[in-house]
Scaffold this motif. Sequence first.
Motif, PDB file in Angstrom:
ATOM      1  N   LYS A  58     -10.004  -1.231   6.995  1.00  0.00           N
ATOM      2  CA  LYS A  58     -10.391  -1.942   5.897  1.00  0.00           C
ATOM      3  C   LYS A  58     -11.635  -1.340   5.237  1.00  0.00           C
ATOM      4  CE  LYS A  58     -11.651  -6.640   4.584  1.00  0.00           C
ATOM      5  NZ  LYS A  58     -11.842  -8.045   5.044  1.00  0.00           N
ATOM      6  N   ILE A  74     -11.725  -9.057  -5.214  1.00  0.00           N
ATOM      7  CA  ILE A  74     -10.956  -9.963  -4.127  1.00  0.00           C
ATOM      8  C   ILE A  74     -10.401  -8.939  -3.071  1.00  0.00           C
ATOM      9  CG2 ILE A  74      -9.186 -11.595  -3.719  1.00  0.00           C
ATOM     10  CD1 ILE A  74      -9.383 -12.227  -6.751  1.00  0.00           C
ATOM     11  N   ILE A  75     -10.555  -9.551  -1.834  1.00  0.00           N
ATOM     12  CA  ILE A  75     -10.059  -8.670  -0.580  1.00  0.00           C
ATOM     13  C   ILE A  75      -9.583  -9.619   0.410  1.00  0.00           C
ATOM     14  CG2 ILE A  75     -12.125  -8.136   0.471  1.00  0.00           C
ATOM     15  CD1 ILE A  75     -11.009  -5.267   1.031  1.00  0.00           C
ATOM     16  N   LYS A  76      -8.429  -9.535   0.705  1.00  0.00           N
ATOM     17  CA  LYS A  76      -7.798 -10.559   1.619  1.00  0.00           C
ATOM     18  C   LYS A  76      -6.944  -9.631   2.817  1.00  0.00           C
ATOM     19  CE  LYS A  76      -7.841 -14.598  -1.326  1.00  0.00           C
ATOM     20  NZ  LYS A  76      -7.181 -15.863  -1.521  1.00  0.00           N
ATOM     21  N   THR A  77      -6.992 -10.200   4.008  1.00  0.00           N
ATOM     22  CA  THR A  77      -6.014  -9.435   5.056  1.00  0.00           C
ATOM     23  C   THR A  77      -4.870 -10.710   5.266  1.00  0.00           C
ATOM     24  OG1 THR A  77      -7.769  -8.510   5.778  1.00  0.00           O
ATOM     25  CG2 THR A  77      -5.807  -8.868   7.333  1.00  0.00           C
ATOM     26  N   PHE A  78      -3.474 -10.321   5.468  1.00  0.00           N
ATOM     27  CA  PHE A  78      -2.667 -11.161   5.550  1.00  0.00           C
ATOM     28  C   PHE A  78      -1.686 -10.463   6.760  1.00  0.00           C
ATOM     29  CE2 PHE A  78      -3.255 -11.382   1.098  1.00  0.00           C
ATOM     30  CZ  PHE A  78      -3.234 -12.675   0.916  1.00  0.00           C
ATOM     31  N   MET A 126      -3.998  -5.410   4.351  1.00  0.00           N
ATOM     32  CA  MET A 126      -5.084  -5.888   3.292  1.00  0.00           C
ATOM     33  C   MET A 126      -4.289  -5.523   1.803  1.00  0.00           C
ATOM     34  SD  MET A 126      -8.717  -3.433   2.565  1.00  0.00           S
ATOM     35  CE  MET A 126      -8.006  -2.561   1.436  1.00  0.00           C
ATOM     36  N   ALA A 128      -6.248  -5.727  -1.821  1.00  0.00           N
ATOM     37  CA  ALA A 128      -7.324  -5.857  -2.849  1.00  0.00           C
ATOM     38  C   ALA A 128      -7.103  -6.037  -4.161  1.00  0.00           C
ATOM     39  CB  ALA A 128      -8.133  -4.816  -2.227  1.00  0.00           C
TER      40      ALA A 128
END
Length: 133
Positions: A58, A74-78, A126, A128
């Motif tokens: 990441k 925006i940054i998210k992990t699924f 990730m 983004a």
Amino acid sequence: IETIQTAFKEMKRVTKKGGRVIIAETLPSAKNKAQKAHIKMFNCKVKYSRGELPYLSKAKLENLLESAGLRISIIKTFDFNLSVAPPYFLLDVARLPEEQRAKAVKEYNEAVEAMKKHDETSPPTMVAEAAAE
């Protein structure tokens, strides 16, 4: 890594100022044995076949986006835990140097056994959103 960096720079180039770029990348982290099995086989595939790029961390992906001139908003992990495209591949030992063949076969067989024992699912992804400035 250069290939991904070039792609991010091209995304920035073709995106109008203030526009958004969305990327989704698999991360090299595992939260369970099925994900570990996937990563083990995928790493073997990267090492002993052609055309695959390794999963990047990441932090490395964030750095590549920012160095391409994309500002992350925006940054998210699924964690989807999907088995959509198992990383199996044909190990062609004939194209490997003689001294590497036994090690490659051992690593490949260990990866196959891990996938048989634990199945496999995709590692976290990730997602983004970054702005072109």
